[in-house]
Design an enzyme around this catalytic site. Structure first.
Site, PDB file in Angstrom:
ATOM      1  N   ASP A 116       1.137  -1.270  -0.168  1.00 20.68           N
ATOM      2  CA  ASP A 116       0.066   0.315   0.200  1.00 20.68           C
ATOM      3  C   ASP A 116       0.568   0.982   0.114  1.00 20.68           C
ATOM      4  O   ASP A 116       0.836   2.114  -0.949  1.00 20.68           O
ATOM      5  CB  ASP A 116      -0.856  -0.250   1.297  1.00 20.68           C
ATOM      6  CG  ASP A 116      -2.175  -0.725   0.813  1.00 20.68           C
ATOM      7  OD1 ASP A 116      -2.402  -1.510   0.378  1.00 20.68           O
ATOM      8  OD2 ASP A 116      -3.474  -0.669   1.252  1.00 20.68           O
TER       9      ASP A 116
ATOM     10  N   SER B 230      -7.645   3.987   4.688  1.00 15.66           N
ATOM     11  CA  SER B 230      -5.899   3.466   5.307  1.00 15.66           C
ATOM     12  C   SER B 230      -6.827   2.904   6.743  1.00 15.66           C
ATOM     13  O   SER B 230      -7.373   4.066   7.002  1.00 15.66           O
ATOM     14  CB  SER B 230      -4.539   3.748   6.189  1.00 15.66           C
ATOM     15  OG  SER B 230      -3.378   3.583   6.558  1.00 15.66           O
TER      16      SER B 230
END
Length: 555
Positions: free
Chosen positions: A80, A468
Site C-alpha cells: 500500500d 487506510s
C-alpha cells in the site's frame, strides 16, 4: 493415499511432469507425496515482504519433515505504501484480485493438493482468504507479522506518525527537515505497519475466521515466535490434506459472524468490511456481512490499539492478541466452529493463556461502551457506508457542515494548504471507487494530511475511495453505491448541507427526495476510462462495493 496431483501412469500429464521434476532434482520417491504450494508474495520493493523468503524456507522444511512435497510459488506482491505511487493508488484494490487469480492459475493449473499462504501487506491476506475460498483446496493462512517503530526527538515514531506528519508540513506546523528525520527512524525491522491498520486487522481476521493457527495474530515479523508458527503451519497443512479438511468447511456463516464481532470489538480497519464480503462471495458462503456488522452494534470496544488509542500492536500481541480478544468475547461467539488447527474455536481458546485485562478488557468493563466499527446509512449511502467509530474523537457523534466537493485527492490536499478546507466543512471525495477510479483511489493520504493539520476533529470526510486502517477522524468510507454507479454521492454540490449522526448511524444530504432524484436523473453519463491494460479490464469486471468489489464476468 490418492491425491489429485498423482496422475495416472502412462498419461501425457504424468510423463511430462515426471520428466520436469526429475530434471529439477526431485527424488522419484517424493512424487506420490501430497504436493503443497507455498504461496510467497515476496518483493524487493517493500519492507513488508523483506523477511518472507526466509519464512518460506522454514515452511518448506517443515512440509518435507511432515511427509509432503513443497513447491514455492511467487505471486504479485502489492504494497500500500509503494504500489500506491502510480495513478494515485489505483492499482491497489485491483492488485488484490490480480493476486487471487495469480494463485488460481498456479495452484489449479498444476493441480496441487494444498497451500500455505504467506500473508503480509494489506492486500495479500484478503487475496489469500479469497483464493482459499474460491479454490477450496486445504489451506492455511500464515500471518507473517508487523514491523516495529522507534523514537524520534523523544517521541514514539512509526509509519502512522510519518503519515500524519505530511499534513503537519502542509499546515506549516512541521518542517521538511523534521519529516525527513522521522522517515529515518520510523521503521525498524521487516513486516507490516505497526498499529491496527488494514494489514494487522486482516491478519486478525484470518485467525478469527479459523483460517490461521491459534495465537498467530498479531505477531512480530522476524521473531522466533513467527519461526515457530511457520514450522507448525508446515506440519499442519500436510495433515489437512490427508484429512481432506477444506476452507469451505471452515468459512461458514458462523465463522464470518465471529470475525465480524471480533472486528467490531477491537476496532479493526474499515477495509475489513469489503474484504470479508469478498471472501464470503468467493467461498460461496450465504452470509450478509453488512447485516452482520449492523447486528453487532451492541458490542463494546475491548481494546484501544493505535490508531484507536494509546496501546501499541506489540502490547496487544503480548496481551493475548486476537485469541485473547476472542476469549473475552466467547459468550458472544460460536465456539463450535471448525478451525485449521483441527479443533473447535472453544477448544483452541481453552488451550491459550488468559489474556491481559489491562490491554484486552472483559465485556463487562470495556474501554468504550460502543462498537469499534459501524455501518451508517442514509440518502447519501442507501446501500451503507463504514465508519471506524473507535478512531473518531469521542466528543464528535454528530456533525453538520457545508459540502466541498473534490474528484481528485491531490486537489483536496492542496485545499488544506490554501485554507479552503477549514473547520465545519464536509469534504466529499468522489469518483474514487472501484469503477470510478478505475481501481479504488487511495484517498487515505488526504485524511492523514487533515489530521496532521490539526483538523481531524473539525472536518468530516465522505468518500467512495479507499481509506487506510491508520486513518482517524470523522471519516465516512466505502459509500455505497459509489458515485460512478450514479450513486447519490455523485449528486452532491458545493455548499450543500450534510448531517452525520453517528449515534443514529445516519448520513443525510439535506435536500428533498425529489430534488435528489432530479439531480441523479440529470447526471451526465461518465465516459469510460481512457486507461488500457489491467485497470481497464478491472473497471469492466469489478462488482459493486456492497458485493466486495470482486471480479465477475457479466452473465
Amino acid at each position: 493415499m490418492s491425491f489429485r496431483s498423482n496422475f495416472t501412469p502412462g498419461t501425457t500429464r504424468w510423463a511430462v511432469r515426471r520428466a520436469q521434476w526429475i530434471a529439477m532434482g526431485i527424488d522419484e520417491a517424493d512424487f506420490e507425496k501430497p504436493k503443497i504450494a507455498v504461496v510467497n508474495s515476496s518483493s524487493g520493493l517493500s519492507v513488508c515482504f523483506q523477511h518472507l523468503d526466509a519464512v518460506a524456507e522454514t515452511v518448506k522444511k517443515a512440509i518435507r519433515d511432515a511427509g509432503g512435497l513443497p513447491f514455492e510459488i511467487r505471486t504479485v506482491a502489492p504494497s500500500d505504501f509503494v504500489t500506491s505511487a502510480g495513478k494515485q493508488g489505483r492499482y491497489l484494490m485491483p492488485s488484490r484480485d490480480l493476486l487471487v487469480n495469480d494463485i488460481e492459475v498456479q495452484v489449479e493449473g498444476a493441480e496441487l493438493d494444498g497451500m500455505i499462504l504467506l500473508s503480509s501487506c494489506d492486500k495479500t491476506t484478503p487475496a489469500h482468504l479469497m483464493a482459499a475460498g474460491r479454490l477450496n483446496v486445504p489451506a492455511i493462512i500464515l500471518p507473517c507479522g508487523f514491523q516495529l517503530g522507534s523514537n524520534c526527538g523523544g517521541r514514539d515514531n512509526d509509519i502512522e506518525e510519518v503519515y500524519k506528519a505530511v499534513g503537519a508540513v502542509k499546515a506549516k506546523k512541521m518542517t521538511l527537515c523534521e519529516l525527513k528525520e522521522m522517515t529515518r527512524n520510523a521503521i525498524h525491522g521487516p513486516g507490516v505497519c505497526a498499529g491496527l491498520a488494514t494489514a494487522n486487522s486482516m491478519h486478525c481476521m484470518a485467525e478469527a475466521l479459523g483460517m490461521a493457527l491459534p495465537g498467530n495474530a498479531p505477531i512480530r515479523a522476524g521473531s522466533a515466535e513467527l519461526d515457530t508458527y511457520a514450522r507448525k503451519a508446515g506440519a499442519r497443512i500436510v495433515a489437512l490434506v490427508e484429512q481432506d479438511i477444506r476452507p469451505r468447511s471452515i468459512l461458514t456463516p458462523a465463522s464470518f459472524r465471529n470475525a465480524v464481532r471480533v472486528a467490531t470489538s477491537i476496532g479493526c480497519s474499515v477495509n475489513v468490511v469489503r474484504h470479508l464480503t469478498a471472501t464470503a462471495a468467493e467461498a460461496e458462503c450465504d452470509v450478509d456481512i453488512l447485516a452482520e456488522f449492523a447486528a453487532a452494534v451492541e458490542l463494546p470496544q475491548i481494546t484501544q490499539i493505535r490508531p484507536n488509542g494509546p496501546d501499541r500492536i506489540e502490547q496487544f500481541a503480548v496481551a493475548g492478541g486476537v485469541s485473547g480478544a476472542m476469549a473475552m468475547l466467547l459468550p458472544k461467539l460460536d465456539g463450535s466452529v471448525r478451525t485449521v488447527s483441527g479443533a473447535t474455536l472453544a477448544d483452541n481458546l481453552a488451550a491459550r493463556p488468559a489474556p491481559d485485562p489491562e490491554i484486552i478488557r472483559p465485556l463487562d468493563a470495556p474501554f468504550r461502551n460502543e462498537p469499534g466499527l459501524v455501518i451508517v446509512r442514509g440518502n447519501l449511502a442507501p446501500d451503507g457506508s463504514v465508519v471506524k467509530l473507535s478512531a473518531v474523537p469521542p466528543s464528535v457523534r454528530r456533525f453538520r457542515g457545508q459540502a466541498i466537493v473534490f474528484e481528485n485527492e491531490a486537489d483536496a490536499i492542496d485545499a488544506i494548504e490554501s485554507g479552503q478546507v477549514c473547520a465545519g466543512k464536509v469534504v466529499i471525495l468522489r469518483m474514487l471507487g472501484p469503477k470510478g477510479g478505475p481501481g479504488t483511489v487511495f484517498a487515505a493520504s488526504f485524511m492523514a494530511a487533515l489530521v496532521g493539520a490539526g483538523l481531524g476533529a473539525d472536518v468530516a470526510v465522505v468518500t467512495d475511495g479507499e481509506l487506510s486502517g491508520l486513518n482517524s477522524g470523522i471519516t465516512i468510507g466505502q459509500i455505497m453505491p459509489e458515485a460512478a454507479e450514479r450513486g447519490p454521492l455523485a449528486a452532491v454540490e458545493d455548499a450543500d448541507m450534510v448531517t452525520i449522526d453517528l449515534e443514529a448511524r445516519t448520513i443525510t444530504l439535506e435536500i428533498t427526495d425529489q430534488d435528489l432524484a432530479t439531480r441523479i436523473d440529470a447526471l451526465p453519463q461518465r465516459a469510460r476510462t481512457d486507461e488500457r491494460g489491467w485497470l481497464a479490464m478491472y473497471q469492466k469486471l469489478v462488482q459493486p462495493l456492497s458485493k466486495g468489489a470482486i471480479l465477475r464476468v457479466d452473465e
